[in-house]
Enzyme design. Sequence first.
Site, short mmCIF file in Angstrom:
data_model
loop_
_atom_site.label_atom_id
_atom_site.label_comp_id
_atom_site.label_asym_id
_atom_site.label_seq_id
_atom_site.Cartn_x
_atom_site.Cartn_y
_atom_site.Cartn_z
CE LYS B 79 42.99 49.86 80.19
NZ LYS B 79 43.54 51.13 79.88
CB SER B 149 46.69 49.53 78.99
OG SER B 149 46.04 50.26 79.09
CB SER B 173 46.49 53.04 77.16
OG SER B 173 47.56 52.72 77.50
#
Lengths: 440, 440
Positions: B79, B149, B173
């Site tokens: 990420k 996210s 997330s």
Amino acid sequence: MTSELYRCTATQILTKIKAGEISVKDYATSLLERIAARDEAVQAWAFLDPAYVMEQAKALDAVPLAEREPLHGVAIAVKDVIYTKDMPTQFNSPVYNDHAPKIDAGSIMVLRQAGALILGKTTTTEFAATTVGPKTRNPHDSKRTPGGSSSGSGAAVGDFQAPIGLGTQTGGSTIRPGSYNGIYAFKPTWNTITREGQKIYSLILDTLGFYARSVADLELLADTFAILDDVPAPKDFTVKGAKFAFLKTMVWPSVGSGTNATLDKAVSLLRAHGAEVEEITFPEQLNNLPAWHATVLASEGRTAFLPEYTVAKDKISEQLVGHVENSDKITRKAQLEAFDNIAAARPVVDGILSRYAAVLTPSVPDEAPLGIERTGSAAFCLIWTALHTPVVNVPGFKGEHGMPIGVSLVAPRYHDRHLLAVSKKVGDVFEVEGGWKSAV
Amino acid sequence: MTSELYRCTATQILTKIKAGEISVKDYATSLLERIAARDEAVQAWAFLDPAYVMEQAKALDAVPLAEREPLHGVAIAVKDVIYTKDMPTQFNSPVYNDHAPKIDAGSIMVLRQAGALILGKTTTTEFAATTVGPKTRNPHDSKRTPGGSSSGSGAAVGDFQAPIGLGTQTGGSTIRPGSYNGIYAFKPTWNTITREGQKIYSLILDTLGFYARSVADLELLADTFAILDDVPAPKDFTVKGAKFAFLKTMVWPSVGSGTNATLDKAVSLLRAHGAEVEEITFPEQLNNLPAWHATVLASEGRTAFLPEYTVAKDKISEQLVGHVENSDKITRKAQLEAFDNIAAARPVVDGILSRYAAVLTPSVPDEAPLGIERTGSAAFCLIWTALHTPVVNVPGFKGEHGMPIGVSLVAPRYHDRHLLAVSKKVGDVFEVEGGWKSAV
């Protein structure tokens, strides 16, 4: 007197720069001369490039008056566990020799934007995590430790090599050097200032803090970092008529004669100036706070140092290897009990603290010990780190060997501005009548 | 079948590489072909350099067999809020366009040392803090969000573009994209994995987590990060005879038909396999957990985003400006009450959870919603983020439109390995009988 500019506080130098009396270059020159004269004795710096300091000063002088920010030209010493995009960040660890990623910590972003001049990086114990001293010596006696882990920032500010320094505290790493170097140290409420880009030891304990030689400078930094209480700090606080408490804490048995006498004198001075000072004790159920702190520290260190352990176990200290290997055999159950018990203690202690203008308690067991191998005891500080409360070390007293000793003033969480306002007036008393004056 | 290697789990590919059946280059080639074929539809990557991936693969193939580490050659999607020294880290923020400091996050140090192949950086919402979706689309229906996210990591693992991905969770997330993309997602106990080098939103909430397509892979990662319970996880856990609970939580009114049916079916399946499943409720005094989470999030965001606000207020989203400006007018008192109340809830909830093999609760209100502008609701996840408990999203079910829906399994803090062991056996049931099969 350009040559004496290095003695100014940040607030004083700002006035001169704003008034056009001096340039940032004048100021930087004075600081660099001071550093050159004193560096051999004190050795506060892990990295300092005089040419680059002058380059920054020149750039700041080129900023039009109308575009200048609140800290324009103020020099700052940065502990070498905080990233700076233009200087190495080496954590006093051989794992990170010559480590110089181009990144600014969140705190540095804010300071640069405010116009600060980043002087250089100051020494630290390994990862701000051990008590093994770096090369730095106490400016008031080079045979003694400046404390740690924020050794260089504390010594630099104490020695007039920088008006302001950044420190960090996980046990007593900001407040202890504050006391040992005879300066103000401010550990704000936990997480009031971003720790982005600051090496992690313990998420729930690590706190960014400041050094300065006046409370006005700490207030300037608190403004810069938008530290706000619910209620604005009283502008007219007076020691006269205020109510303080003196709290020995469960650590008192480790107090030395210097701190014992210091607290006695501090209480007497406040009373002499018309304050009420009550002696209080912690509720007995908090007697294990130091043990809980130790448990949380070791178990969060277990997580924090796994990367360095994985990459270069032989290059990190035994203490940190011990954390990762859980050599104390701390169970998850014990870890959670410590974590939860500290959490439960926070509102209880806030309740006690909220009854007073501030609570007085020792910063350190005594004056800075002889030798630079060890950075001294954090025993009196770590409770407050765990409790997340703001603490200010107020200097002004001395020990048997004439070394400085400070007193910690403590307030409930998020009463940071209140605590600074109180510390300012208390400092006015302690600095004048406490008996210690800096001779450097 | 070199061309289908991309379908392997990490555990499967390790077996092949160890046996000398395939090279890391073969494997990387297969993954890159998959990515090339699917990238236009899914767009999971914020940065991916195929040539550099092959360079890493070549270097890994050159490591002598005897020197290979446990994750040798396993590809990982990272990420883009986690620093990688050899790739940009841009947080999906214009403040950090082309930001590429040469630094590895602590998690990346551990993964690299274990022999992992860092494939590339995956998309995220701005700073992993907002619910405004990036360019990424759900691999199972490109008209739908992959969640956020951790949008890119979830989609990449769901689409067989990587076997394993790193996510982070502050609200929902990690777990939410797990459910939306039909994969396993694991949010370990808070601070079991270092967050060094991972962008901060909230210190007390942010948690690093993993995606995988099997629990064995999650266990492999748990081994790599030395995640250990007090008691080793049962090797012979069986659903038959185990005691589970089903907890609707105070968020249940926001449940959709898909999740409602999913939980019904999950409970029925466990019962059909000989487990006992009890329906339980939270104590009423915990009804404000979501509100406390929101208060802590906003007030810690106030600290976290001051640097970006200071430097480039016009380049950060309104939500983050609101945090810094405290537009919700959250008092320090309210902030501390929320922080302390959550802290007090943790041991209470651990006590409830500890009575069961695991507690079943929704991961999301329903299947992934239409549109990629918004990443969906974190309502069911954020409670557990605040409570620090480990959570595993177990896939296997589907909603009205055939999209995947997962179920969250929750255990007390530091029962991570226990939870993985239980999730493995529960997953065996849900994957086979839950009704959803990946068609990508």
